[in-house]
Design an enzyme around this catalytic site. Structure first.
Site, PDB file in Angstrom:
ATOM      1  CE  LYS A  14      87.258  71.071  86.921  1.00 58.14           C
ATOM      2  NZ  LYS A  14      87.362  70.439  88.249  1.00 58.14           N
ATOM      3  NE  ARG A 146      81.509  68.518  94.194  1.00 57.05           N
ATOM      4  CZ  ARG A 146      81.987  69.629  94.764  1.00 57.05           C
ATOM      5  NH1 ARG A 146      81.807  69.858  96.043  1.00 57.05           N
ATOM      6  NH2 ARG A 146      82.631  70.505  94.038  1.00 57.05           N
TER       7      ARG A 146
END
Ligand code: AMP
Length: 192
Positions: A14, A146
């Site tokens: 990203k 995560r």
């Protein structure tokens, strides 16, 4: 305005793709991870609170990140559009974002969702940890936490936008240029 969410698990590219997209389309980049790391560097109370969660690979509470995004939207009126990177990460954040954008007379144009296998994600994050200076990239337990947060809380955000027919899945493996080109095709199709 053209408002884009670049979506995907940690390590899906990203940040890298966001940099290229904002340069080409002149969008304002809003990365909640970057905003939080700036707060930590400045040792603000918000940063110190957020750090406890980030060090464990857990999501920071919704009200903290929603407040940050709300201030950033207000501080950047007059831009061509926003690229949201790493936000929204929960359905509550997605609902709050929709409301905030509605107040400004705009909405999310599309969510581009990068797809990468878990083995590749862990490898990429460990590699990034060698140079990123990010403590959450060097410890495999934190990396897996995560990814777990992504699966249990964040993946649902794609379903939220799917209900509005706004999600396009993009293969996140390949060269940076190949992935960028596929992202641009989707953006161009919506801008024309
Ligand atoms: P990132 O740079 O996007 O990988 O984010 C790094 C860390 O910041 C995440 O592991 C979370 O602890 C926190 N974080 C970033 N964005 C959000 C968000 N939208 N909601 C909650 N926590 C976030």
């Amino acid at each position: 305005m053209f408002n884009l969410i670049l979506f995907g698990p940690p390590g899906s590219g990203k940040g890298t793709q966001s940099e290229k997209i904002i340069e080409k389309y002149k969008l304002k980049h809003l990365s909640t991870g970057d905003l939080l790391r700036s707060e930590i560097a400045a040792q603000t109370p918000l940063g110190l609170e957020a750090k406890n969660f980030m060090d464990k690979g857990q999501l920071v509470p919704d009200e903290v990140v929603i407040g940050m995004i709300s201030s950033s939207l207000d501080a950047n009126s007059g831009v061509a559009g926003f690229l949201f990177d790493g936000f929204p990460r929960t359905t509550a954040q997605a609902e709050a974002l929709d409301k905030l954008l509605k107040l400004k007379g705009t909405s999310i144009s599309v969510m581009l969702a990068l797809e990468v296998s878990e083995t590749e994600l862990v490898q990429r994050l460990l590699n990034r940890g060698k140079t990123s200076g990010r403590s959450d990239d060097t410890n495999e337990t934190v990396i897996r936490a995560r990814i777990q947060e992504y699966e249990t809380k964040t993946a649902a955000v794609a379903s939220y936008y799917e209900d509005f027919d706004k999600v396009v899945k993009i293969k996140g493996e390949g060269t940076i240029e190949e992935i960028f080109s596929n992202l641009c095709s989707e953006i161009d199709a919506r801008l024309s």
